[in-house]
Design a protein around this motif. Sequence first.
Motif, mmCIF file in Angstrom:
data_model
loop_
_atom_site.group_PDB
_atom_site.id
_atom_site.type_symbol
_atom_site.label_atom_id
_atom_site.label_comp_id
_atom_site.label_asym_id
_atom_site.label_seq_id
_atom_site.Cartn_x
_atom_site.Cartn_y
_atom_site.Cartn_z
ATOM 1 N N GLU A 1 37.875 41.722 53.121
ATOM 2 C CA GLU A 1 38.639 40.906 52.181
ATOM 3 C C GLU A 1 39.574 41.759 51.325
ATOM 4 O O GLU A 1 40.702 41.341 51.016
ATOM 5 C CB GLU A 1 37.690 40.100 51.301
ATOM 6 N N LEU A 2 39.133 42.928 50.946
ATOM 7 C CA LEU A 2 40.018 43.841 50.211
ATOM 8 C C LEU A 2 41.230 44.202 51.056
ATOM 9 O O LEU A 2 42.368 44.271 50.556
ATOM 10 C CB LEU A 2 39.256 45.108 49.807
ATOM 11 N N ASP A 3 41.007 44.406 52.335
ATOM 12 C CA ASP A 3 42.112 44.742 53.230
ATOM 13 C C ASP A 3 43.085 43.573 53.377
ATOM 14 O O ASP A 3 44.303 43.770 53.449
ATOM 15 C CB ASP A 3 41.576 45.163 54.598
ATOM 16 N N ILE A 4 42.559 42.352 53.425
ATOM 17 C CA ILE A 4 43.428 41.179 53.470
ATOM 18 C C ILE A 4 44.301 41.117 52.222
ATOM 19 O O ILE A 4 45.515 40.857 52.297
ATOM 20 C CB ILE A 4 42.584 39.894 53.611
ATOM 21 N N ALA A 5 43.703 41.363 51.073
ATOM 22 C CA ALA A 5 44.472 41.344 49.825
ATOM 23 C C ALA A 5 45.606 42.364 49.860
ATOM 24 O O ALA A 5 46.734 42.084 49.445
ATOM 25 C CB ALA A 5 43.545 41.619 48.646
ATOM 26 N N ALA A 6 45.305 43.545 50.374
ATOM 27 C CA ALA A 6 46.330 44.586 50.469
ATOM 28 C C ALA A 6 47.397 44.224 51.486
ATOM 29 O O ALA A 6 48.604 44.426 51.244
ATOM 30 C CB ALA A 6 45.683 45.922 50.826
ATOM 31 N N GLN A 7 46.997 43.679 52.632
ATOM 32 C CA GLN A 7 47.953 43.323 53.674
ATOM 33 C C GLN A 7 48.952 42.278 53.207
ATOM 34 O O GLN A 7 50.143 42.347 53.536
ATOM 35 C CB GLN A 7 47.193 42.796 54.908
ATOM 36 N N TRP A 8 48.477 41.321 52.439
ATOM 37 C CA TRP A 8 49.350 40.237 51.999
ATOM 38 C C TRP A 8 50.007 40.511 50.650
ATOM 39 O O TRP A 8 50.845 39.723 50.197
ATOM 40 C CB TRP A 8 48.560 38.932 51.958
ATOM 41 N N GLY A 9 49.646 41.585 49.987
ATOM 42 C CA GLY A 9 50.308 41.964 48.744
ATOM 43 C C GLY A 9 50.087 40.998 47.600
ATOM 44 O O GLY A 9 50.999 40.730 46.805
ATOM 45 N N VAL A 10 48.843 40.476 47.473
ATOM 46 C CA VAL A 10 48.554 39.555 46.384
ATOM 47 C C VAL A 10 48.537 40.306 45.055
ATOM 48 O O VAL A 10 48.512 41.538 45.014
ATOM 49 C CB VAL A 10 47.211 38.838 46.604
ATOM 50 N N PHE A 11 48.539 39.540 43.969
ATOM 51 C CA PHE A 11 48.560 40.177 42.651
ATOM 52 C C PHE A 11 47.293 40.985 42.410
ATOM 53 O O PHE A 11 47.342 42.132 41.967
ATOM 54 C CB PHE A 11 48.717 39.131 41.545
ATOM 55 N N SER A 12 46.143 40.362 42.683
ATOM 56 C CA SER A 12 44.886 41.049 42.381
ATOM 57 C C SER A 12 43.771 40.522 43.254
ATOM 58 O O SER A 12 43.899 39.503 43.932
ATOM 59 C CB SER A 12 44.501 40.851 40.902
ATOM 60 N N VAL A 13 42.660 41.242 43.219
ATOM 61 C CA VAL A 13 41.401 40.727 43.727
ATOM 62 C C VAL A 13 40.501 40.448 42.535
ATOM 63 O O VAL A 13 40.614 41.090 41.488
ATOM 64 C CB VAL A 13 40.697 41.720 44.682
ATOM 65 N N CYS A 14 39.625 39.471 42.693
ATOM 66 C CA CYS A 14 38.592 39.197 41.691
ATOM 67 C C CYS A 14 37.261 39.408 42.386
ATOM 68 O O CYS A 14 36.878 38.626 43.265
ATOM 69 C CB CYS A 14 38.727 37.774 41.156
ATOM 70 N N VAL A 15 36.581 40.490 42.035
ATOM 71 C CA VAL A 15 35.385 40.917 42.752
ATOM 72 C C VAL A 15 34.149 40.801 41.870
ATOM 73 O O VAL A 15 34.237 40.671 40.651
ATOM 74 C CB VAL A 15 35.527 42.373 43.256
ATOM 75 N N ARG A 16 32.995 40.877 42.522
ATOM 76 C CA ARG A 16 31.733 40.912 41.795
ATOM 77 C C ARG A 16 31.693 42.196 40.958
ATOM 78 O O ARG A 16 32.232 43.228 41.367
ATOM 79 C CB ARG A 16 30.570 40.868 42.779
#
Length: 238
Positions: free
Chosen positions: A30-45
Amino acid sequence: MPAISERDLAATIDHAILKPEMTRPQVDAELDIAAQWGVFSVCVRPSDIAHAVRRLEGTGVAVGTVIGFPHGTTSTVAKVAEVTQALADGASEVDMVVNIGFLRSGFDDAVVDDIRAVVDAAHGRIAKVILETSYLDDEQIARGSRLTEAGGAAFVKTSTGFGGGGATVEHVRLMRANVGPRVQVKASGGVRGLETALAMLDAGATRLGTSASATILGELRAIGGGAGPTGARDDSSY
């Protein structure tokens, strides 16, 4: 074609990686997906913050986390301790759950004090307040939005995604109508497709919490004749 670019839509997304059963390889995917699509942020545990910061270094994707999640009933002292640790681990934003029972009980001063303590502990980082709208009536949503502003938070947010209901256009509009221009609205929970995402933005949201980032952005790219990154997927239900 929607009047928003892929880059601008990606800039509204906090990619949620919050399911309690997720393994480290699943988190990394999921972190890699966030990076691939260039989203603003991840919200993680909270336990994944430091790892996410390391894995996303150099990608431009910020790392946020949740506080008092998902029920909001931890003490203010505990929430402040969570924020302090989250910042030490590298989080740049925090999404706290309001004390839902206090809000429903009309304990407005206690709600504001709880929010303000988290905002103060964040030391200028963005703090968002999750109301969990599925548990609230319209009066409580409107009042919770005003209390969020009174507590100094930057955002009021609809849902955790774990409370049996998610964001609705009507609730986003209600929240937007009850805060001033300094406070933004985050629509979260059930935002799983492009049409819903655009409807939330049109209703007044400026940030979207979703685990369906690849689906949403992929739908927009497809309209423009492109395709999503190789291997991009989204199979979660947040």
